[in-house]
Design a protein around this motif. Structure first.
Motif, PDB file in Angstrom:
ATOM      1  N   GLN A  86       0.819  -1.206   0.000  1.00 30.67           N
ATOM      2  CA  GLN A  86       0.000   0.000   0.000  1.00 30.67           C
ATOM      3  C   GLN A  86       0.856   1.261   0.000  1.00 30.67           C
ATOM      4  O   GLN A  86       0.431   2.320  -0.473  1.00 30.67           O
ATOM      5  N   ARG A  87       2.075   1.148   0.498  1.00 30.84           N
ATOM      6  CA  ARG A  87       2.969   2.306   0.528  1.00 30.84           C
ATOM      7  C   ARG A  87       3.220   2.878  -0.866  1.00 30.84           C
ATOM      8  O   ARG A  87       3.562   4.047  -1.015  1.00 30.84           O
ATOM      9  N   PHE A  88       3.046   2.030  -1.881  1.00 28.50           N
ATOM     10  CA  PHE A  88       3.380   2.426  -3.250  1.00 28.50           C
ATOM     11  C   PHE A  88       2.137   2.618  -4.115  1.00 28.50           C
ATOM     12  O   PHE A  88       2.243   2.747  -5.338  1.00 28.50           O
ATOM     13  N   ALA A  89       0.962   2.638  -3.487  1.00 30.05           N
ATOM     14  CA  ALA A  89      -0.292   2.626  -4.237  1.00 30.05           C
ATOM     15  C   ALA A  89      -0.392   3.773  -5.237  1.00 30.05           C
ATOM     16  O   ALA A  89      -0.746   3.556  -6.404  1.00 30.05           O
ATOM     17  N   GLN A  90      -0.099   4.978  -4.810  1.00 36.43           N
ATOM     18  CA  GLN A  90      -0.234   6.128  -5.703  1.00 36.43           C
ATOM     19  C   GLN A  90       0.775   6.055  -6.847  1.00 36.43           C
ATOM     20  O   GLN A  90       0.432   6.283  -8.018  1.00 36.43           O
ATOM     21  N   ALA A 100       7.998  -4.353 -13.991  1.00 34.61           N
ATOM     22  CA  ALA A 100       9.204  -3.520 -13.993  1.00 34.61           C
ATOM     23  C   ALA A 100       8.893  -2.130 -13.438  1.00 34.61           C
ATOM     24  O   ALA A 100       9.671  -1.562 -12.659  1.00 34.61           O
ATOM     25  N   ALA A 101       7.746  -1.587 -13.823  1.00 32.39           N
ATOM     26  CA  ALA A 101       7.349  -0.277 -13.317  1.00 32.39           C
ATOM     27  C   ALA A 101       7.145  -0.322 -11.806  1.00 32.39           C
ATOM     28  O   ALA A 101       7.559   0.601 -11.081  1.00 32.39           O
ATOM     29  N   PHE A 102       6.507  -1.396 -11.326  1.00 31.03           N
ATOM     30  CA  PHE A 102       6.311  -1.546  -9.879  1.00 31.03           C
ATOM     31  C   PHE A 102       7.662  -1.648  -9.162  1.00 31.03           C
ATOM     32  O   PHE A 102       7.871  -1.061  -8.091  1.00 31.03           O
ATOM     33  N   LEU A 103       8.590  -2.421  -9.734  1.00 32.50           N
ATOM     34  CA  LEU A 103       9.899  -2.591  -9.112  1.00 32.50           C
ATOM     35  C   LEU A 103      10.687  -1.284  -9.101  1.00 32.50           C
ATOM     36  O   LEU A 103      11.431  -1.012  -8.150  1.00 32.50           O
ATOM     37  N   ASN A 104      10.535  -0.488 -10.143  1.00 30.06           N
ATOM     38  CA  ASN A 104      11.186   0.823 -10.152  1.00 30.06           C
ATOM     39  C   ASN A 104      10.732   1.661  -8.956  1.00 30.06           C
ATOM     40  O   ASN A 104      11.525   2.393  -8.350  1.00 30.06           O
ATOM     41  N   ASN A 105       9.466   1.553  -8.603  1.00 27.48           N
ATOM     42  CA  ASN A 105       8.940   2.293  -7.459  1.00 27.48           C
ATOM     43  C   ASN A 105       9.509   1.793  -6.134  1.00 27.48           C
ATOM     44  O   ASN A 105       9.688   2.580  -5.194  1.00 27.48           O
ATOM     45  N   ARG A 106       9.800   0.516  -6.057  1.00 29.22           N
ATOM     46  CA  ARG A 106      10.209  -0.106  -4.799  1.00 29.22           C
ATOM     47  C   ARG A 106      11.716  -0.094  -4.569  1.00 29.22           C
ATOM     48  O   ARG A 106      12.166  -0.125  -3.415  1.00 29.22           O
ATOM     49  N   PHE A 133      13.321   2.245  -2.063  1.00 27.22           N
ATOM     50  CA  PHE A 133      13.069   2.047  -0.635  1.00 27.22           C
ATOM     51  C   PHE A 133      13.830   0.851  -0.060  1.00 27.22           C
ATOM     52  O   PHE A 133      13.765   0.599   1.136  1.00 27.22           O
ATOM     53  N   LEU A 134      14.543   0.112  -0.916  1.00 28.37           N
ATOM     54  CA  LEU A 134      15.124  -1.164  -0.488  1.00 28.37           C
ATOM     55  C   LEU A 134      16.136  -0.996   0.648  1.00 28.37           C
ATOM     56  O   LEU A 134      16.071  -1.717   1.656  1.00 28.37           O
ATOM     57  N   ASP A 135      17.068  -0.085   0.515  1.00 25.65           N
ATOM     58  CA  ASP A 135      18.099   0.052   1.542  1.00 25.65           C
ATOM     59  C   ASP A 135      17.498   0.434   2.890  1.00 25.65           C
ATOM     60  O   ASP A 135      17.892  -0.104   3.934  1.00 25.65           O
ATOM     61  N   ASN A 136      16.544   1.339   2.885  1.00 26.74           N
ATOM     62  CA  ASN A 136      15.924   1.753   4.138  1.00 26.74           C
ATOM     63  C   ASN A 136      15.128   0.609   4.761  1.00 26.74           C
ATOM     64  O   ASN A 136      15.154   0.402   5.987  1.00 26.74           O
ATOM     65  N   GLU A 179      13.314 -25.237  11.921  1.00 23.55           N
ATOM     66  CA  GLU A 179      13.299 -23.804  11.620  1.00 23.55           C
ATOM     67  C   GLU A 179      11.902 -23.202  11.714  1.00 23.55           C
ATOM     68  O   GLU A 179      10.931 -23.758  11.214  1.00 23.55           O
ATOM     69  N   VAL A 180      11.817 -22.023  12.340  1.00 21.16           N
ATOM     70  CA  VAL A 180      10.603 -21.208  12.386  1.00 21.16           C
ATOM     71  C   VAL A 180      11.008 -19.777  12.061  1.00 21.16           C
ATOM     72  O   VAL A 180      11.949 -19.239  12.659  1.00 21.16           O
ATOM     73  N   SER A 181      10.311 -19.153  11.122  1.00 20.04           N
ATOM     74  CA  SER A 181      10.609 -17.779  10.725  1.00 20.04           C
ATOM     75  C   SER A 181       9.720 -16.813  11.504  1.00 20.04           C
ATOM     76  O   SER A 181       8.494 -16.908  11.438  1.00 20.04           O
ATOM     77  N   LEU A 182      10.356 -15.901  12.225  1.00 18.91           N
ATOM     78  CA  LEU A 182       9.618 -14.913  13.003  1.00 18.91           C
ATOM     79  C   LEU A 182       9.247 -13.711  12.138  1.00 18.91           C
ATOM     80  O   LEU A 182       9.896 -13.447  11.130  1.00 18.91           O
ATOM     81  N   PRO A 183       8.230 -12.962  12.517  1.00 20.15           N
ATOM     82  CA  PRO A 183       7.914 -11.728  11.791  1.00 20.15           C
ATOM     83  C   PRO A 183       9.138 -10.810  11.751  1.00 20.15           C
ATOM     84  O   PRO A 183       9.778 -10.577  12.780  1.00 20.15           O
ATOM     85  N   CYS A 184       9.480 -10.328  10.570  1.00 20.46           N
ATOM     86  CA  CYS A 184      10.649  -9.454  10.435  1.00 20.46           C
ATOM     87  C   CYS A 184      10.498  -8.650   9.154  1.00 20.46           C
ATOM     88  O   CYS A 184      11.127  -8.949   8.140  1.00 20.46           O
ATOM     89  N   HIS A 185       9.647  -7.639   9.199  1.00 17.15           N
ATOM     90  CA  HIS A 185       9.424  -6.819   8.011  1.00 17.15           C
ATOM     91  C   HIS A 185       9.404  -5.346   8.408  1.00 17.15           C
ATOM     92  O   HIS A 185       9.247  -5.015   9.597  1.00 17.15           O
ATOM     93  N   PRO A 186       9.575  -4.441   7.466  1.00 14.34           N
ATOM     94  CA  PRO A 186       9.804  -3.024   7.782  1.00 14.34           C
ATOM     95  C   PRO A 186       8.673  -2.299   8.488  1.00 14.34           C
ATOM     96  O   PRO A 186       8.900  -1.219   9.027  1.00 14.34           O
ATOM     97  N   LEU A 187       7.472  -2.855   8.490  1.00 18.08           N
ATOM     98  CA  LEU A 187       6.350  -2.158   9.107  1.00 18.08           C
ATOM     99  C   LEU A 187       6.058  -2.611  10.536  1.00 18.08           C
ATOM    100  O   LEU A 187       5.114  -2.132  11.155  1.00 18.08           O
ATOM    101  N   LEU A 188       6.864  -3.517  11.072  1.00 14.02           N
ATOM    102  CA  LEU A 188       6.657  -3.945  12.456  1.00 14.02           C
ATOM    103  C   LEU A 188       6.875  -2.770  13.404  1.00 14.02           C
ATOM    104  O   LEU A 188       7.898  -2.080  13.330  1.00 14.02           O
TER     105      LEU A 188
END
Length: 359
Positions: free
Chosen positions: A8-12, A232-238, A241-244, A334-343
């Protein structure tokens, strides 16, 4: 992951990109694809980015391209870590080659394992599992022994070594996936090859586009594996923000390492945080089903990367007799814990408290 919120961060920006494509009427190739390839090559510090349909295709095409250039023999034997997603094995087989799986220590391919197998393989596919880069010494060993090494970078977007070398710029060539849940994810399937060799890039691009050198001339047997212009257009938008986003992932992982204290929950070793895009933050528990149910009861969703190792799958019955103790331990616990930028900080603390209270 809260994938809808992340997207949703990239919706516009995405709506504007879609409108531009509709007005331009170019839905295959074109400006957005060219721009992404140039920007991602620049981001990875490589000469070339060859976009394609998905991450599996990227690795298949990379291997096929180098074989067609005479750098890999027919029926090449490819050393590959047993601890990976099955797509890595499938890419080797679909390229007409033979996987030679080996165990990992503790989660990645290591020099001692490679050295012990010398003579039994023709090339190497290393895997940056969970986003953690394979050690530099593996690449140095491959170079010293005149071995081509390719990298499955499907989980390590944006990671870099201590000396600043980016994921995608190591070895002979790398294969990325931009599946929606990746650190750099599209809104559908997409993939790419990165490399520095001009001829390898040109050959890979040709194979990915029906094997043709011009509209009506096909020099080799190729496939149809092109990145959609919209993706490709969507990836250009994203990409901006990758490094942050990766910095936020790292901070979450660091907090987990510092504050989770439960003898029943094994954390990755401390150097796991180094040279890592933190695509996945794994913990290891003996009774995974019980642990997952416990966290679910506290409103905490988890995942598993991955429940069954490739060599134990019915799809690879010819490998079922092999045993890789460390790989099998990882896949069983193995269990993967929540680990994403919006936590949010309070959510991270809720997760840590729940884990520390697990009995």
């Amino acid at each position: 992951m809260d994938l809808p919120a992340l997207q949703q961060r990239f919706a516009q920006r995405d709506r504007e990109a879609l409108q531009e494509l509709q007005e331009a009427g170019q839905f295959i190739a074109g400006g957005p694809v060219d721009r992404f390839e140039a920007d991602f090559a620049d981001y990875c510090d490589v000469n070339h980015c060859v976009s394609c349909g998905n991450g599996l295709d990227a690795l298949i095409i990379l291997l096929r391209a180098d074989q067609s250039l005479g750098n890999l023999p027919q029926n090449a034997r490819i050393l590959v870590p047993a601890h990976t997603y099955i797509a890595t094995f499938l890419s080797i087989v679909e390229a007409g080659m033979i996987p030679v799986p080996v165990d990992v220590n503790p989660i990645l391919l290591t020099v001692d394992v490679i050295e012990a197998q010398l003579g039994s393989f023709d090339a190497i596919v290393a895997v940056d599992i969970y986003g953690k880069l394979v050690d530099d010494e593996v690449y140095a060993f491959a170079k010293a022994n005149n071995l081509h090494i390719y990298t499955d970078t499907a989980q390590s977007h944006g990671a870099k070594t201590a000396t600043g070398v980016k994921s995608g710029a190591r070895g002979r060539g790398s294969a990325f996936s931009f599946y929606p849940t990746k650190n750099l994810g599209a809104m559908g399937d997409a993939g790419a090859i990165t490399c520095n060799d001009d001829l390898l890039a040109r050959t890979a691009r040709q194979i990915a586009n029906y094997g043709r050198s011009s509209r009506f001339v096909n020099d080799v047997k190729g496939v149809n594996s092109r990145m959609d212009t919209l993706q490709a257009a969507f990836l250009n938008n994203r990409l901006l923000f990758l490094d942050n986003d990766n910095k936020k992932r790292y901070k979450i992982a660091q907090t987990y390492v510092e504050q989770i204290e439960n003898e029943k929950v094994k954390l990755p070793e401390l150097k796991f945080l180094e040279e890592n895009a933190i695509h996945v933050f794994p913990v290891f528990v003996d009774d995974r089903e019980k642990f997952v149910a416990y966290l679910s009861g506290h409103g905490i969703q988890t995942n598993c990367h991955y429940a069954i190792a490739p060599h134990q799958q019915d799809a690879f019955k010819e490998l079922n007799h092999l045993q890789f103790p460390q790989t099998e331990y990882l896949h069983q616990t193995e269990v993967s814990l929540p680990c994403h930028p919006l936590l949010e900080d309070h959510e991270i603390q809720e997760i840590i408290i729940a884990i520390n209270e697990y009995t």
